[in-house]
Design a protein around this motif. Sequence first.
Motif, PDB file in Angstrom:
ATOM      1  N   GLY A  33     -20.739   6.666   0.431  1.00 45.46           N
ATOM      2  CA  GLY A  33     -19.487   6.425  -0.278  1.00 45.46           C
ATOM      3  C   GLY A  33     -18.361   5.796   0.521  1.00 45.46           C
ATOM      4  N   PRO A  34     -17.895   6.434   1.614  1.00 43.02           N
ATOM      5  CA  PRO A  34     -16.717   5.912   2.314  1.00 43.02           C
ATOM      6  C   PRO A  34     -16.893   4.489   2.847  1.00 43.02           C
ATOM      7  N   THR A  35     -18.043   4.202   3.449  1.00 41.06           N
ATOM      8  CA  THR A  35     -18.255   2.863   4.009  1.00 41.06           C
ATOM      9  C   THR A  35     -18.329   1.818   2.906  1.00 41.06           C
ATOM     10  N   LEU A  36     -19.012   2.154   1.822  1.00 42.82           N
ATOM     11  CA  LEU A  36     -19.130   1.216   0.713  1.00 42.82           C
ATOM     12  C   LEU A  36     -17.775   0.989   0.053  1.00 42.82           C
ATOM     13  N   ALA A  37     -16.997   2.060  -0.090  1.00 42.38           N
ATOM     14  CA  ALA A  37     -15.669   1.930  -0.683  1.00 42.38           C
ATOM     15  C   ALA A  37     -14.770   1.045   0.172  1.00 42.38           C
ATOM     16  N   ALA A  38     -14.859   1.195   1.495  1.00 35.44           N
ATOM     17  CA  ALA A  38     -14.049   0.374   2.397  1.00 35.44           C
ATOM     18  C   ALA A  38     -14.439  -1.097   2.294  1.00 35.44           C
ATOM     19  N   LEU A  39     -15.745  -1.361   2.187  1.00 32.05           N
ATOM     20  CA  LEU A  39     -16.214  -2.742   2.048  1.00 32.05           C
ATOM     21  C   LEU A  39     -15.687  -3.365   0.759  1.00 32.05           C
ATOM     22  N   LEU A  40     -15.800  -2.649  -0.350  1.00 31.94           N
ATOM     23  CA  LEU A  40     -15.360  -3.189  -1.632  1.00 31.94           C
ATOM     24  C   LEU A  40     -13.848  -3.376  -1.664  1.00 31.94           C
ATOM     25  N   ALA A  41     -13.105  -2.453  -1.029  1.00 37.19           N
ATOM     26  CA  ALA A  41     -11.644  -2.594  -0.963  1.00 37.19           C
ATOM     27  C   ALA A  41     -11.260  -3.824  -0.153  1.00 37.19           C
ATOM     28  N   ARG A  42     -11.984  -4.064   0.951  1.00 32.67           N
ATOM     29  CA  ARG A  42     -11.700  -5.234   1.782  1.00 32.67           C
ATOM     30  C   ARG A  42     -11.974  -6.527   1.018  1.00 32.67           C
ATOM     31  N   ARG A  43     -13.088  -6.562   0.303  1.00 33.06           N
ATOM     32  CA  ARG A  43     -13.410  -7.759  -0.474  1.00 33.06           C
ATOM     33  C   ARG A  43     -12.385  -7.981  -1.581  1.00 33.06           C
ATOM     34  N   ASP A  44     -11.932  -6.899  -2.207  1.00 34.22           N
ATOM     35  CA  ASP A  44     -10.940  -7.019  -3.259  1.00 34.22           C
ATOM     36  C   ASP A  44      -9.631  -7.568  -2.708  1.00 34.22           C
ATOM     37  N   ALA A  45      -9.242  -7.067  -1.518  1.00 34.25           N
ATOM     38  CA  ALA A  45      -8.001  -7.541  -0.907  1.00 34.25           C
ATOM     39  C   ALA A  45      -8.094  -9.022  -0.550  1.00 34.25           C
ATOM     40  N   LEU A  46      -9.256  -9.450  -0.036  1.00 30.84           N
ATOM     41  CA  LEU A  46      -9.443 -10.863   0.303  1.00 30.84           C
ATOM     42  C   LEU A  46      -9.411 -11.729  -0.948  1.00 30.84           C
ATOM     43  N   ALA A  47     -10.028 -11.226  -2.028  1.00 34.41           N
ATOM     44  CA  ALA A  47     -10.044 -11.986  -3.273  1.00 34.41           C
ATOM     45  C   ALA A  47      -8.626 -12.141  -3.831  1.00 34.41           C
ATOM     46  N   ARG A  48      -7.857 -11.072  -3.767  1.00 35.07           N
ATOM     47  CA  ARG A  48      -6.472 -11.138  -4.252  1.00 35.07           C
ATOM     48  C   ARG A  48      -5.656 -12.103  -3.409  1.00 35.07           C
ATOM     49  N   GLY A  49      -5.890 -12.077  -2.097  1.00 38.46           N
ATOM     50  CA  GLY A  49      -5.156 -12.991  -1.210  1.00 38.46           C
ATOM     51  C   GLY A  49      -5.487 -14.426  -1.464  1.00 38.46           C
ATOM     52  N   SER A  50      -6.764 -14.710  -1.731  1.00 37.66           N
ATOM     53  CA  SER A  50      -7.154 -16.107  -1.997  1.00 37.66           C
ATOM     54  C   SER A  50      -6.580 -16.608  -3.309  1.00 37.66           C
ATOM     55  N   ARG A  51      -6.478 -15.717  -4.308  1.00 34.75           N
ATOM     56  CA  ARG A  51      -5.904 -16.122  -5.589  1.00 34.75           C
ATOM     57  C   ARG A  51      -4.398 -16.395  -5.427  1.00 34.75           C
ATOM     58  N   THR A  52      -3.750 -15.580  -4.575  1.00 33.94           N
ATOM     59  CA  THR A  52      -2.310 -15.783  -4.334  1.00 33.94           C
ATOM     60  C   THR A  52      -2.080 -17.109  -3.630  1.00 33.94           C
TER      61      THR A  52
END
Length: 246
Positions: free
Chosen positions: A227-246
């Motif tokens: 759980g924790p490692t997978l959650a951190a990976l998905l959160a990081r990808r989400d943050a990168l995706a949001r940054g690229s859209r911005t």
Amino acid sequence: QETNLDVVVLVDASASMRFGTLAVKEGWGGTQASRAAEKATGGAKWTKFDHATAIAAAMAYVCLQQRDRVGVGTFSDELRTIIKRSNARDQWRLVIQALSTEPVQSKANLPKVAAQALSQVLTRAVIVIVSDFLMPVPQIREALARFRYRHHDVVLLQILDRQEMRFDLADPAPFVGLEGEGRINVDPPALRAAYLAAMREHLEEIARVSRAFGFDYQRMDSHESVGPTLAALLARRDALARGSRT
């Protein structure tokens, strides 16, 4: 993301994934890999394959909850099974069935598997490869180049048993290769420094190759919770995706 994704999770089912040193607790379940370990050692072990299937199941569940289309495949020397991408109601059952019944054998041939997967994945997708990646780095590079050429987004999840990363065995013992390498007697303390240096170099090279293609890479300890490692990976990808859209 705002739009639905196509996600394909490829799970390494080669012989090296049968390795594990964590004792299986009651109620954990397990796959044929853990049951084979029980026959070999007298006690059920949580193998790298068990951990890989747990990760694949977790990712498939998250994606299906978001109405993403999910497909799952297993591979060794070739792509052995693949569940076509779907977000239909019974997709979760098909995913679990594929992950819980697939045996592990043979060496992994990642370039061949990549070519076979690409023949079936004709539209752009997120490709998640769950493996120990204990294979020559040029093979990994060749497979990733195939995915990059077809404009897929790739996530590499490397599963290693804690003993493979630490090699802190104290007593001489016989080592048996799971992929036909034979049996040798080893004095672990005498080899530990050289082993750790070689392993560190291998892991760093995989990380460099992944970054060079712009792909995600995450190493995971099979003794730790998914759980924790997978959650951190998905959160990081989400943050990168949001940054690229911005």
